[in-house]
Design an enzyme around this catalytic site. Structure first.
Site, PDB file in Angstrom:
ATOM      1  CG  ASP A 158      -2.070  -0.846   0.969  1.00  0.00           C
ATOM      2  OD1 ASP A 158      -2.360  -1.464  -0.191  1.00  0.00           O
ATOM      3  OD2 ASP A 158      -2.692  -1.244   2.203  1.00  0.00           O
ATOM      4  NE  ARG A 161       7.207   4.314  -2.336  1.00  0.00           N
ATOM      5  CZ  ARG A 161       7.217   3.534  -1.217  1.00  0.00           C
ATOM      6  NH1 ARG A 161       7.088   3.886  -0.398  1.00  0.00           N
ATOM      7  NH2 ARG A 161       7.280   2.069  -1.553  1.00  0.00           N
ATOM      8  CD  GLU A 178      -3.792   7.721   7.098  1.00  0.00           C
ATOM      9  OE1 GLU A 178      -2.488   7.797   6.633  1.00  0.00           O
ATOM     10  OE2 GLU A 178      -4.429   6.783   6.784  1.00  0.00           O
ATOM     11  NE  ARG A 205       4.322  17.846  27.867  1.00  0.00           N
ATOM     12  CZ  ARG A 205       4.410  19.242  27.835  1.00  0.00           C
ATOM     13  NH1 ARG A 205       5.742  19.502  27.727  1.00  0.00           N
ATOM     14  NH2 ARG A 205       3.540  19.840  28.615  1.00  0.00           N
ATOM     15  CG  ASP A 240      -1.566   8.667  22.698  1.00  0.00           C
ATOM     16  OD1 ASP A 240      -1.240   9.486  23.488  1.00  0.00           O
ATOM     17  OD2 ASP A 240      -1.602   7.655  22.657  1.00  0.00           O
ATOM     18  CB  THR A 255      -9.042  -0.647   5.338  1.00  0.00           C
ATOM     19  OG1 THR A 255      -8.884   0.129   4.104  1.00  0.00           O
ATOM     20  CG2 THR A 255     -10.733  -1.042   5.190  1.00  0.00           C
ATOM     21  CB  ALA A 256      -5.212   2.991   6.172  1.00  0.00           C
ATOM     22  CE1 TYR A 257      -2.647   5.644  13.547  1.00  0.00           C
ATOM     23  CE2 TYR A 257      -1.644   7.620  12.499  1.00  0.00           C
ATOM     24  CZ  TYR A 257      -1.994   6.739  13.677  1.00  0.00           C
ATOM     25  OH  TYR A 257      -1.244   7.394  14.803  1.00  0.00           O
ATOM     26  CB  SER A 264      -4.755   0.730  13.265  1.00  0.00           C
ATOM     27  OG  SER A 264      -4.271   0.120  12.167  1.00  0.00           O
TER      28      SER A 264
END
EC number: 2.7.1.23
Length: 360
Positions: A94, A99, A169, A179, A198, A209-211, A214
């Site tokens: 991916d 890229r 994203e 922190r 975070d 379906t990526a970050y 998760s």
């Protein structure tokens, strides 16, 4: 879906019906497997009567890796321009597709991914299908679908510090592991909530379906027009993923009550540091990325295959020819059934009880 011929009919007419098809090859020249796949792709394209095209630095890196010149390959920007290329084939995972999308986004050229990585959710074919994939591309037996992208702007004191885009994203993340960052999330100019976290992911359906996935976000079908906002490890009672209208404006503001730094990542490739007080705005872009589809596999099936989801026991809907009406009509409400009210109107202190219909 958009038919491939709809995008390129004018260009084909300008070049003539006898023009050979040019296929731009993107590959990870730092991996031997990718170099081998690229050489095989070049040979397959030449055998099928098409012209393989590569960027100069990719061709040079491959020539150095194999100790010989890459045969019968045109160089992009020298032998032909990107407007002369019909399609791009991406050999890798991916990250390689992202890229390649960055390089061709200014043109309507579609991309097709051949997975050499792990999950490869953006890939359309696997390494074992390389020969049949090349044949399908040469024969033009594919369709093209548009994938939504997002425009991303970073503001500070009403000054635009940066402007970029993303296919998957835009992610605001804490700069220091120890922190949290303090943020306010916003939709259409109205604040939703403030919390320490975070980070926050603002994604497209493709990026669901990526970050975003998760971080606990929802899986959104690629043809759904929507934007997604997902807090990452938020210290808040209300920090749920949000699915938003594609015409909305999402924003994340960095609060100034702490000096915790943050960083913005777009598709894991483009980045900028975010000082306290910075504001990140995300909107739908009017310039999509085009992806070639070789198969008509539904997204639900791709989801099951890529994530190896358990589906044992599924029976599926009855076939139309097997469906039949009930032999007797089933009553919606039969005799003796009761409706339930919290209490009788004249006795509000009584607990919830079943009330016969005849007493209505």
């Amino acid at each position: 879906m958009v038919d491939r011929h709809g995008h390129f009919a004018l260009r084909e007419a300008e070049r003539g019906t006898t023009a050979l098809r040019r296929i731009l090859i993107f590959t990870h020249t730092g991996r031997q497997e990718a170099i081998t796949a690229a050489l095989e792709t070049c040979a397959l394209l030449n055998s099928a009567g098409a012209i393989p095209v590569m960027r100069r630095k990719d061709q040079a890196a491959m020539a150095e890796a194999i100790g010989a010149a890459v045969p019968s390959v045109q160089v992009l920007g020298e032998d032909c321009q990107i407007e002369d290329v019909d399609l791009g084939v991406v050999l890798g995972g991916d990250g390689s597709v992202l890229r390649a999308a960055e390089l061709v986004r200014a043109s309507p050229m579609p991309l097709v991914g051949v997975n050499l990585g792990h999950v490869g959710f953006l890939a359309e074919a696997e390494r074992s299908e390389l020969a049949s994939t090349v044949q399908a591309l040469v024969n033009e037996t594919y369709t093209v679908e548009e994938r939504m992208t997002i425009e991303v702007k970073v503001w500070l004191d009403n000054v635009c510090l940066a402007e970029t885009w993303a296919l998957n994203e835009a992610a605001v993340e804490k700069a220091n592991r120890e922190r949290m960052v303090e943020v306010v999330i916003e939709v259409d100019g109205r604040p939703i909530s403030t919390f320490g976290c975070d980070g926050v992911v603002m994604a497209t359906p493709t990026g669901s379906t990526a970050y975003s996935f998760s971080a606990g976000g929802p899986v959104v079908w690629p043809d759904v027009a929507a934007l997604i906002m997902v807090p990452i490890s938020a210290h808040a009672l209300f920090a749920k993923p949000l699915v938003i209208s594609p015409d909305s404006i999402m924003a994340v503001e960095m609060l100034t009550r702490t000096d915790a730094g943050a960083v913005l990542w777009c598709d894991g490739r483009r980045t900028i540091e975010l000082p306290p007080g910075a504001r990140v705005e995300v909107t739908r872009s009017d310039r999509p990325v085009y992806m070639a589809r070789l198969h008509t596999t539904p997204f639900s099936e791709r989801l099951v295959n890529k994530f190896e989801l358990p589906i044992t026991g599924w029976r599926g809907p009855a076939k139309e020819e097997s469906r039949r009406p009930a032999t007797t009509a089933l009553p919606v409400i039969g005799p003796g059934l009761q409706s339930v009210d919290p209490h009788y109107r004249d006795e509000p202190g009584l607990p919830m009880v079943g009330k016969p219909e005849s007493q209505g």
